[in-house]
Design a protein around this motif. Structure first.
Motif, PDB file in Angstrom:
ATOM      1  N   LYS A 266       0.279   0.927   5.416  1.00 14.75           N
ATOM      2  CA  LYS A 266      -0.697   0.417   6.387  1.00 14.75           C
ATOM      3  C   LYS A 266      -1.536  -0.697   5.755  1.00 14.75           C
ATOM      4  CE  LYS A 266      -1.057   4.870   8.766  1.00 14.75           C
ATOM      5  NZ  LYS A 266      -1.969   5.971   9.193  1.00 14.75           N
ATOM      6  N   PRO A 267      -2.303  -1.426   6.539  1.00 17.17           N
ATOM      7  CA  PRO A 267      -3.152  -2.481   5.983  1.00 17.17           C
ATOM      8  C   PRO A 267      -4.144  -1.925   4.960  1.00 17.17           C
ATOM      9  CG  PRO A 267      -2.966  -2.729   8.359  1.00 17.17           C
ATOM     10  CD  PRO A 267      -2.336  -1.414   8.017  1.00 17.17           C
TER      11      PRO A 267
ATOM     12  N   GLU B 284      -7.345  -0.855   3.095  1.00 18.20           N
ATOM     13  CA  GLU B 284      -8.572  -0.275   3.619  1.00 18.20           C
ATOM     14  C   GLU B 284      -9.716  -0.410   2.622  1.00 18.20           C
ATOM     15  OE1 GLU B 284      -7.607   3.762   4.455  1.00 18.20           O
ATOM     16  OE2 GLU B 284      -6.434   3.293   6.265  1.00 18.20           O
TER      17      GLU B 284
ATOM     18  N   ASN C  27       0.737   3.898   1.835  1.00 14.93           N
ATOM     19  CA  ASN C  27       1.091   4.412   3.154  1.00 14.93           C
ATOM     20  C   ASN C  27       1.693   3.349   4.072  1.00 14.93           C
ATOM     21  OD1 ASN C  27      -1.122   2.847   3.779  1.00 14.93           O
ATOM     22  ND2 ASN C  27      -2.468   4.590   4.273  1.00 14.93           N
TER      23      ASN C  27
ATOM     24  N   THR D 269       0.846  -1.186   0.000  1.00 10.06           N
ATOM     25  CA  THR D 269       0.000   0.000   0.000  1.00 10.06           C
ATOM     26  C   THR D 269       0.886   1.241   0.000  1.00 10.06           C
ATOM     27  OG1 THR D 269      -0.106   0.042   2.403  1.00 10.06           O
ATOM     28  CG2 THR D 269      -1.837  -1.183   1.259  1.00 10.06           C
TER      29      THR D 269
END
Length: 316
Positions: free
Chosen positions: A258-259, A261, A256, A254
Motif C-alpha cells: 500500500k502507499p 504511511e 503491505n 512497502t
C-alpha cells in the motif's frame, strides 16, 4: 570252647588291623590329592591378581579428560585442577593425549529486560524516517543533499566499515545525521553464541560512542531473537529498529504493497548510487505530502517531535 574264643579274637584282631591299614592308606591317598590340587590352583590366583592393574589403570587415566559439568555449574574452580595435578604421569610413547585437560567455556545466559522491537512509529505527524545501513560507501553527494535540504538520516553502521572513514561520519553528524549500532562485522546474530552476540553489540557501541553514543540498534539481515533483544538492552539501547519500507533500484516498496504511511521506517544502504536513491525517495515523499523527522528524537519524544524536512517555507 577256649579254642573257639581264641579263633574269634584272632579274626577280630585281623579285621581291626585291616581297617586301620585301610584308614592309613586312605589318609595318605587323600593327602596326596589335596597337595596336587593346591599346587595347580596357585598359579591361577597369581594370574588373576596381575589383571587388576591392567584393567583399572586406563579408567583412572581417562577421568581427567572428562569435563566436570557439575563443578562448572556450581562455580567450584578447584575440582578440575585437583584432578589434573593428581593424574600427571609421563606421556606414553606415541601418545597424542595432552597431559592436562582443557575446560570448555562456560555458557553465557542472559536474563532480564529486552529492548522493544520497532517496525514503524505510531504518530499523527505526516512524517516518515530514513535509515541507511552498513557504511561501506560513504559519498560526499549525500552530505551535500543533507546540508542543502536539512534531511535527517539515521546511519546504522558496521564498526568495521565506520573505521574506514571516521572523518566522513563526523561530517555526517554535523550535517544533521545520527549514528546507530549495526554490529561489528554483520553476522546473523541468531546463529552465533550468546557471548558473540554480546561482543558484536557492545564492542561496536563502545567504538561508535566516540562519535555519539548510539541509542538504536538494527540486527543484520533483520534477524533477531530474545537473546539479541536482551543483549541490546544490556548494552544500554532500548530499541531494536526494523523497517516496513525499502528504497532500492530507484523504487519504493512497502511491506503491505500500500502507499507509504506516516510513521514508516524506510531502509536504504550506503552504496555508490545512494544519492540518486535519496533524491528519488524525497520526490516520492513530496508527492505524498510526507516529511522526514529524526527517528531517535521521535522515539524519545512521541508525538512531540518536529518535522525537519522539508523546511516550512519550502513545503508544498
Amino acid at each position: 570252647m577256649q579254642r573257639k574264643k581264641a579263633t574269634i579274637v584272632t579274626v577280630i584282631t585281623s579285621l581291626v588291623g585291616i581297617a586301620i591299614g585301610l584308614t592309613i592308606w586312605g589318609m595318605i591317598f587323600l593327602g596326596y590329592g589335596n597337595a596336587s590340587t593346591g599346587a595347580s590352583s596357585q598359579p591361577q590366583l597369581a594370574v588373576d591378581s596381575e589383571k587388576v592393574p591392567e584393567t583399572t589403570a586406563p579408567i583412572q587415566d581417562s577421568k581427567p579428560t572428562e569435563p566436570d559439568n557439575s563443578s562448572l555449574d556450581s562455580g567450584e574452580s578447584t575440582s578440575q585442577s585437583d584432578l589434573s595435578s593428581s593424574s600427571e604421569q609421563p606421556p606414553a610413547a606415541n601418545s597424542d593425549k595432552s597431559s592436562s585437560p582443557t575446560q570448555p567455556p562456560q555458557a553465557v545466559q542472559l536474563t532480564g529486560p529486552a529492548a522493544d522491537v520497532v517496525w514503524s512509529v505510531s504518530t499523527t505527524a505526516n512524517a516518515v524516517f530514513i535509515t541507511v545501513d552498513d557504511g561501506w560507501y560513504p559519498t560526499d553527494s549525500v552530505l551535500a543533499i543533507m546540508r542543502a535540504q536539512h534531511v535527517p538520516i539515521s546511519a546504522f553502521l558496521i564498526e568495521n566499515a565506520a573505521k574506514e572513514h571516521p572523518d566522513f561520519w563526523r561530517e555526517f553528524m554535523a550535517a544533521g545525521g545520527d549514528i546507530e549500532n549495526h554490529t561489528l562485522s554483520h553476522p546473523d546474530l541468531t546463529k552465533v553464541s550468546t557471548q558473540e552476540v554480546i561482543s558484536q553489540i557492545e564492542t561496536t557501541q563502545k567504538y561508535l560512542s566516540s562519535f555519539s553514543p548510539p541509542t538504536l540498534f538494527r540486527p543484520p539481515y533483520g534477524n533477531y531473537n530474545q537473546t539479541v533483544s536482551q543483549a541490546v538492552y544490556q548494552a544500554g539501547i532500548k530499541h531494536v529498529i526494523m523497517w516496513n519500507a525499502t528504497m532500492s533500484n530507484n523504487e519504493l516498496q512497502t511491506y503491505n504493497g500500500k502507499p507509504l504511511e506516516p510513521g514508516s521506517i524506510i531502509l536504504l544502504h550506503w552504496e555508490p548510487d545512494l544519492s540518486s536513491e535519496l533524491e528519488k525517495l524525497l520526490g516520492i515523499l513530496r508527492q505524498n505530502h510526507l516529511g522526514v523527522a529524526s527517528l531517535p528524537y521521535a522515539l524519545s519524544h512521541p508525538n512531540n517531535f518536529p518535522v525537519i524536512w522539508p523546511l516550512p517555507e519550502a513545503a508544498d
